[in-house]
Design a protein around this motif. Structure first.
Motif, short mmCIF file in Angstrom:
data_model
loop_
_atom_site.label_atom_id
_atom_site.label_comp_id
_atom_site.label_asym_id
_atom_site.label_seq_id
_atom_site.Cartn_x
_atom_site.Cartn_y
_atom_site.Cartn_z
N TYR A 1 46.15 66.32 34.83
CA TYR A 1 46.13 64.95 35.36
C TYR A 1 47.45 64.24 35.08
CZ TYR A 1 41.03 65.24 36.04
OH TYR A 1 39.76 65.56 36.46
N SER A 2 48.01 64.45 33.91
CA SER A 2 49.29 63.84 33.56
C SER A 2 50.39 64.34 34.49
CB SER A 2 49.66 64.14 32.11
OG SER A 2 48.74 63.54 31.21
N SER B 1 54.04 63.02 38.91
CA SER B 1 54.62 63.29 40.23
C SER B 1 54.63 62.06 41.11
CB SER B 1 53.85 64.42 40.93
OG SER B 1 52.58 63.97 41.36
N LEU B 2 53.80 61.08 40.78
CA LEU B 2 53.74 59.82 41.52
C LEU B 2 54.56 58.73 40.83
CD1 LEU B 2 49.94 59.76 42.40
CD2 LEU B 2 51.82 60.03 44.01
N ASN B 3 55.24 59.11 39.75
CA ASN B 3 55.99 58.14 38.95
C ASN B 3 55.08 57.00 38.46
OD1 ASN B 3 58.54 59.42 39.22
ND2 ASN B 3 58.70 58.60 41.30
N ILE B 4 53.85 57.39 38.12
CA ILE B 4 52.91 56.42 37.56
C ILE B 4 52.81 56.72 36.07
CG2 ILE B 4 50.56 55.53 37.56
CD1 ILE B 4 50.25 56.55 40.39
N SER B 5 53.21 55.79 35.26
CA SER B 5 53.09 56.00 33.82
C SER B 5 51.73 55.53 33.36
CB SER B 5 54.18 55.20 33.08
OG SER B 5 54.06 53.81 33.38
N GLU B 6 51.24 56.18 32.32
CA GLU B 6 49.93 55.79 31.78
C GLU B 6 50.03 54.38 31.23
OE1 GLU B 6 48.56 58.78 29.08
OE2 GLU B 6 49.22 60.40 30.40
N ALA B 7 49.13 53.52 31.67
CA ALA B 7 49.19 52.09 31.31
C ALA B 7 48.96 51.89 29.83
CB ALA B 7 48.16 51.32 32.11
N ARG C 1 47.09 63.23 45.04
CA ARG C 1 48.11 62.18 45.05
C ARG C 1 47.78 61.09 46.07
NH1 ARG C 1 51.70 66.70 44.80
NH2 ARG C 1 52.15 66.46 47.01
N ASN C 2 47.40 61.50 47.26
CA ASN C 2 47.14 60.52 48.31
C ASN C 2 45.84 59.75 48.08
OD1 ASN C 2 49.16 60.70 50.80
ND2 ASN C 2 48.98 62.73 49.89
N ASP C 3 44.80 60.45 47.63
CA ASP C 3 43.54 59.76 47.33
C ASP C 3 43.72 58.78 46.18
OD1 ASP C 3 42.32 61.17 49.33
OD2 ASP C 3 41.16 62.50 48.02
N LEU C 4 44.48 59.19 45.17
CA LEU C 4 44.70 58.33 44.01
C LEU C 4 45.44 57.06 44.41
CD1 LEU C 4 44.20 58.40 40.92
CD2 LEU C 4 46.51 59.30 40.68
N LEU D 1 42.41 57.86 32.60
CA LEU D 1 43.56 58.29 31.79
C LEU D 1 44.72 57.31 31.97
CD1 LEU D 1 45.13 60.32 30.05
CD2 LEU D 1 45.64 61.60 32.15
N LEU D 2 44.97 56.92 33.20
CA LEU D 2 46.05 55.99 33.49
C LEU D 2 45.86 54.67 32.75
CD1 LEU D 2 48.58 55.54 35.33
CD2 LEU D 2 47.02 54.57 37.01
N ASN D 3 44.61 54.23 32.64
CA ASN D 3 44.29 52.95 32.00
C ASN D 3 44.10 53.07 30.49
OD1 ASN D 3 44.31 51.80 34.53
ND2 ASN D 3 42.07 51.85 34.78
#
Length: 374
Positions: A362-363, A368-374, A267-270, A316-318
């Motif tokens: 990964y999802s 957990s970071l409240n980052i949705s896949e773009a 989480r922190n590295d990302l 994955l996020l992108n």
């Protein structure tokens, strides 16, 4: 004696339940250990005592240790271990108060009265959390006060980190990072770290340039009363930021992380890579040449395994078309011997199953970071 006194379970205690750990500040907070096998054996059972309670207490600032073992009866048997002696063998000799609680309180109160950190403790970071201020210090074990404090707290490594061992304090490559409450001076946690010489090739070695090192996080611990409040991420980030600014450090590694620490690290590295613009940089590349990836990895001072995980998460996020290819390529190389020995269709299905597990994990981290896949 009753019939119950002849039953083995009457004289058998679970060590994890018998050992009561306390940190005493304005209030005493008691909690159990996660592990006691380094002290009381693999079974984590103690035989020969009835109603056994082992009190292990520390004050919240100087961590002066106190031990008090209580029981209602003990078997006179040569196979019955001396519970108190066993515990004391893992604590600093001549620095533990046994049974005399008033003496212990007087002792740590006197230490707290004159408490101040020596010059060997260097401030590396400060942060705010929950309306309070916290400070991260670094000290080498050549500092006498740092060594004394480490003697007192190192037992927490055995009790809360699986497979942990005491470190070689005579090796000057060990640094300890300490997390303290700025106002109360309470010790929140500590991290043992080690520096390995990093051989970069014959030319830099022959030219006698400045030595370079890999920095390793070995034992990372926030004490139980302060867990689940955000200190772990702040503490980890402070250490990493310190090493990123240190030109002698070429790579940051972690020794045998458990799943919880892996998650914290991911989480922190990302988040750090996204803040540094690597996420946006990846979107500009339709292909991912090895030279680009390697130069990026080195600039972030990440070990290869961790960098590849973060790269895949960002792909994955992108919604990058490279995501599945990169993951399957890594999995195929890692499991080549096993996959090459089975039917091609079975190998293909096994690779697909592993890919889906990685994607789901990964999802989970991105969620957990409240980052949705773009």
């Amino acid at each position: 004696m009753s019939a119950r006194d002849f039953k083995p379970e009457t004289w058998t205690s679970t060590a994890n339940e018998a050992l009561k750990i306390s940190i005493v500040g304005e209030n005493a907070i008691q909690f159990p250990p996660l592990f006691t096998y380094p002290i009381y054996g693999e079974s984590e059972k103690i035989y020969g005592y009835k109603d056994l309670v082992i009190h292990l207490a520390f004050d919240s600032i100087a961590f002066k240790p106190y031990v008090n073992v209580k029981y209602s009866a003990k078997l006179e048997d040569n196979d019955v271990i001396n519970v108190e002696e066993k515990l004391l063998s893992f604590l600093p000799k001549n620095d533990v108060i046994v049974k005399d609680e008033a003496k212990w309180v007087d002792s740590f109160m006197e230490e707290q009265k004159n408490h101040s950190l020596p010059d060997g403790f260097k401030t590396i970071s400060e942060y705010s959390l929950g309306g309070e201020e916290f400070v991260v210090y670094k000290a080498n074990l050549i500092d006498n006060y740092a060594r004394m404090m480490h003697h007192r707290v190192q037992i927490f490594s055995l009790l809360f980190i699986e497979a942990a061992n005491y470190i070689d304090e005579d090796d000057s490559n060990w640094d300890i990072f300490w997390l303290l409450n700025k106002k109360t001076k309470q010790l929140i946690g500590f991290v043992t770290t080690y520096k390995y010489w990093h051989y970069l090739g014959a030319k830099p070695f022959d030219e006698n340039t400045d030595k370079k090192f890999r920095a390793k996080i070995s034992q990372f611990l926030v004490f139980p009363p302060y867990q689940n409040k955000g200190h772990g991420s702040c503490f980890y980030d402070a250490i990493v930021q310190f090493w990123l600014k240190d030109e002698s450090i070429t790579e940051i590694t972690v020794e045998d992380p458990n799943e919880a620490f892996d998650d914290l690290r991911d989480r922190n590295d990302l988040q750090r890579l996204r803040k540094m613009g690597f996420d946006a940089t990846l979107r500009k590349h339709s292909e991912l040449p090895d030279e680009f990836l390697e130069s990026s990895r080195k600039s972030f001072k990440l070990e290869e395994r961790q960098f590849k995980r973060l790269l895949e998460m960002l792909l994955l996020l992108n919604h990058s078309p490279s995501f599945e290819l990169e993951v399957k390529k890594r999995l195929f190389i890692k499991n080549y011997d096993a996959l090459s020995g089975i039917d091609p269709e079975e190998a293909k299905q096994a690779l697909q199953n592993s890919f889906l597990l990685v994607r789901d994990d990964y999802s989970r981290i991105l969620d957990s970071l409240n980052i949705s896949e773009a």
